[in-house]
Scaffold this motif. Structure first.
Motif, PDB file in Angstrom:
ATOM      1  N   TYR A 520       0.860  -1.191   0.000  1.00 44.13           N
ATOM      2  CA  TYR A 520       0.000   0.000   0.000  1.00 44.13           C
ATOM      3  C   TYR A 520       0.887   1.229   0.000  1.00 44.13           C
ATOM      4  O   TYR A 520       1.918   1.268   0.673  1.00 44.13           O
ATOM      5  CB  TYR A 520      -0.910   0.008   1.227  1.00 44.13           C
ATOM      6  N   ARG A 522       0.479   5.646  -0.124  1.00 49.92           N
ATOM      7  CA  ARG A 522      -0.302   6.889  -0.225  1.00 49.92           C
ATOM      8  C   ARG A 522       0.636   8.083  -0.095  1.00 49.92           C
ATOM      9  O   ARG A 522       1.407   8.181   0.861  1.00 49.92           O
ATOM     10  CB  ARG A 522      -1.369   6.958   0.872  1.00 49.92           C
ATOM     11  N   TYR A 528      -1.685  10.776  -4.413  1.00 44.60           N
ATOM     12  CA  TYR A 528      -1.788   9.412  -4.953  1.00 44.60           C
ATOM     13  C   TYR A 528      -2.115   8.448  -3.827  1.00 44.60           C
ATOM     14  O   TYR A 528      -1.566   8.529  -2.725  1.00 44.60           O
ATOM     15  CB  TYR A 528      -0.476   8.984  -5.621  1.00 44.60           C
ATOM     16  N   ASP A 529      -3.036   7.504  -4.101  1.00 43.27           N
ATOM     17  CA  ASP A 529      -3.403   6.472  -3.145  1.00 43.27           C
ATOM     18  C   ASP A 529      -3.614   5.172  -3.923  1.00 43.27           C
ATOM     19  O   ASP A 529      -4.505   5.078  -4.768  1.00 43.27           O
ATOM     20  CB  ASP A 529      -4.681   6.855  -2.401  1.00 43.27           C
ATOM     21  N   ASN A 535      -7.161   6.224  -7.682  1.00 45.55           N
ATOM     22  CA  ASN A 535      -5.856   6.527  -7.080  1.00 45.55           C
ATOM     23  C   ASN A 535      -5.780   7.927  -6.481  1.00 45.55           C
ATOM     24  O   ASN A 535      -4.692   8.487  -6.300  1.00 45.55           O
ATOM     25  CB  ASN A 535      -4.715   6.349  -8.097  1.00 45.55           C
ATOM     26  N   PRO A 537      -6.455  10.210  -3.100  1.00 46.85           N
ATOM     27  CA  PRO A 537      -6.633  10.009  -1.651  1.00 46.85           C
ATOM     28  C   PRO A 537      -7.934  10.619  -1.144  1.00 46.85           C
ATOM     29  O   PRO A 537      -8.437  11.603  -1.703  1.00 46.85           O
ATOM     30  CB  PRO A 537      -5.421  10.738  -1.040  1.00 46.85           C
TER      31      PRO A 537
END
Length: 623
Positions: A520, A522, A528-529, A535, A537
């Motif tokens: 994972y 972020r 960006y996540d 993607n 956040p």
């Protein structure tokens, strides 16, 4: 040392002239005048002081007290107050005739050097701008009383002059909005823009001409001294909401040279049996002292900060097994206790937060047969994810936020407006919020902990034994937190932009960090996540603040653990108020020993792979 060009010297000369045309404080004028005698040799210092303007960080303005637009001083306090006053007026009906609220502001201050004088400048500006000012003074007030007063007076906002637990040479200007929470974007940026539109002083800062006192007299009908009223109402409200039961055990208290003692002493006297014997305090640290003379750094969670408290307890005898501590402005809280082997153990912010969560959910809801489906417990994203594990097992809701109580408090109000109940929230930096105010409240936390500790005594447990019980039920979570100090803030950006981030469109983030596999990623700086469909956040993205959160698992061939059973989650971020790179690591594993090993090992891995303190001249500090 920078070798300035002719253009550099011309620019800094203009800044010097601009400063001296405004500043009437002889001390800070003299600082700039002395440096200006040799602009070439002192260029770096002058450039640091004058070329940038102090900006809002995680807790408003906070910096060293000295001359310059980039520091805390009379000029920056005045200009900030002018811009803030105009912004509040524009946002609350002065321009569009929508006057649903009285034009009012709450102002308080702590005991630090210049805190009262900064508060006086702020009061004078707001009076001149047409505000009614509720002043929690002339005595020092605890920070939680400002958001409490905002709610009580239905005010448009509040200001607390404090630098919390920073060193003695620092001060700050904490801003609250009309909801009783610290400001969040876009207020901070909008206020900064309004400050730039209101730089010309409307108040003469020459203290010899007594102009501020004249303003206080001329606007006396709009200057409400409310210290006694707020303190009395705050304490009554706290006791009503928390409903503490009488306790009968011995405690030691330290205010860490701050202002907490007089408030704690009054409340404790109402709930502790035999207070003269059961309530003792660290005499050297319970009178306000802006020099913080017995501690290097007045933060009670720092290593060795409670040494004098432990010495006091030991001198009083073995019956004194509990130490309670507030930071200097009394919005944070921590504890140390003597275990059954007579060894002192200080709890971390996460450990206290876990104990509070269990205590509140059980005593306020489960044991009273009240539903917890409508309950949210909040913490910051760098705090323990064990709260999420507890929530999944018991059935209440959990959400994490960005670091800082400005995010936690505003999220709590957002949820309450949706008819959810938020009885507790916390962050690992010993900040705890209850139903008293929408901000961290070290006084409330102390009172709740006394009730929690009393319950543990009845159960025959100490705090660590209780935590061990909870780990067996919800999983073993262990942390390894710390920070790196730098004298060059550009190094932090360099580490994030050139070492951590990957400049490759086909690979947004590293697949491995050392021997750990990334599952994972972020990045709240670039937005960006890896876990969301687009993607993007869910949390606020700030391109001016470095912050990356990552989840990893071991990549050993024989590792067959489920990712939910064993993982390590960490966040690296730049501090909003200090030249620090902060690192928060938490591991979950089948045993406490395994979890602690993984957390410590990830610290070592990040140290070698990313931060490289020797190469980047960073000072490493684990907490």
């Amino acid at each position: 040392m920078t070798q300035p060009t002719t253009d550099d010297i011309n620019d800094i000369t203009q800044k010097i002239q601009e400063w001296l045309s405004i500043d009437e404080n002889l001390e800070t004028r003299n600082q700039i005048e002395k440096l200006a005698l040799d602009k070439f040799d002192n260029y770096d210092k002058l450039n640091d002081l004058l070329s940038k303007r102090i900006v809002f960080g995680t807790a408003g303005l906070r910096s060293r007290m000295e001359a310059g637009f980039n520091r805390m001083n009379d000029v920056t306090v005045l200009q900030t107050s002018q811009g803030l006053a105009e912004y509040i007026k524009k946002r609350n009906g002065i321009d569009n005739n929508n006057n649903n609220k009285q034009l009012s502001i709450v102002i308080g201050h702590d005991h630090r050097f210049n805190s009262k004088s900064f508060a006086y400048i702020t009061i004078a500006i707001f009076l001149l701008k047409g505000f009614k000012v509720y002043y929690i003074g002339d005595d020092d007030c605890a920070t939680p009383m400002v958001p409490f007063a905002i709610d009580k007076f239905n005010s448009l906002g509040g200001i607390m002059i404090t630098a919390s637990h920073n060193p003695k040479d620092d001060n700050g200007y904490k801003v609250y909005w009309s909801n009783g929470c610290q400001i969040i974007p876009p207020h901070d940026i909008n206020i900064e823009n309004e400050i730039l539109n209101n730089l010309n002083p409307i108040l003469n800062l020459n203290k010899d001409n007594n102009e501020i006192n004249k303003i206080f007299i001329n606007f006396k009908n709009n200057l409400i001294y409310c210290y006694n009223e707020i303190v009395s109402n705050y304490i009554s409200n706290l006791i009503k909401i928390l409903n503490p039961k009488p306790i009968n055990f011995k405690i030691i208290y330290t205010a860490m040279h701050g202002i907490g003692f007089k408030f704690i002493n009054e409340i404790i006297s109402k709930i502790i049996l035999n207070p003269n014997e059961n309530f003792k305090f660290v005499k050297e640290q319970c009178n306000p002292d802006p020099n913080f003379s017995t501690v290097k750094f007045p933060n009670p969670e720092e290593k060795n900060a409670l040494n004098l408290s432990i010495k006091t307890a030991n001198n009083l005898g073995n019956d004194y097994k509990l130490i309670l501590a507030n930071d200097p402005d009394a919005d944070r809280f921590t504890i140390a206790f003597k275990n059954k082997n007579n060894i002192w153990r200080q709890l971390s912010g996460n450990e206290i937060g876990i104990l509070f969560t269990d205590y509140i959910i059980n005593t306020q809801f489960i044991e009273k047969n009240k539903s917890i489906n409508n309950i949210y417990i909040l913490n910051s994203t760098v705090s323990s994810q064990m709260i999420e594990s507890i929530s999944k097992k018991l059935g209440f809701k959990f959400k994490d936020t960005l670091t800082g109580f400005k995010w936690i408090g505003n999220k709590a109000i957002e949820l309450e407006n949706q008819n959810f109940n938020v009885p507790f929230a916390y962050e690992e930096a010993i900040g705890f919020m209850f139903s008293t105010v929408h901000d961290k409240d070290g006084i409330a936390a102390l009172i709740v902990f006394l009730q929690l500790y009393n319950r543990l005594l009845i159960e025959g447990l100490d705090p660590i034994e209780k935590l061990e019980q909870l780990y067996k039920i919800y999983g073993n979570f262990k942390q390894c937190n710390g920070y790196y100090i730098t004298s060059n803030s550009n190094i932090i950006d360099y580490i994030f932009n050139k070492i951590i981030r990957i400049d490759n469109n086909s690979q947004i983030y590293p697949k491995f960090i050392g021997n750990y596999k990334v599952i994972y990623w972020r990045d709240l700086t670039i937005g960006y996540d890896s876990s969301t469909k687009d993607n993007k956040p869910e949390l606020y993205v700030d391109p001016n603040s470095q912050m990356i959160t990552c989840k990893v698992i071991t990549s050993d061939d024989d590792n067959t653990n489920d990712e939910d059973d064993e993982f390590i989650r960490f966040t690296a971020r730049g501090s909003g108020t200090e030249p620090k790179l902060k690192v928060y690591i938490e591991a979950k594993a089948s045993t406490e020993e395994r979890a602690q090993f993984l957390a410590d090992d990830v610290w070592r891995t990040l140290r070698e792979e990313w931060f490289q303190p020797e190469q980047h001249n960073l000072v490493e500090q684990r907490v």
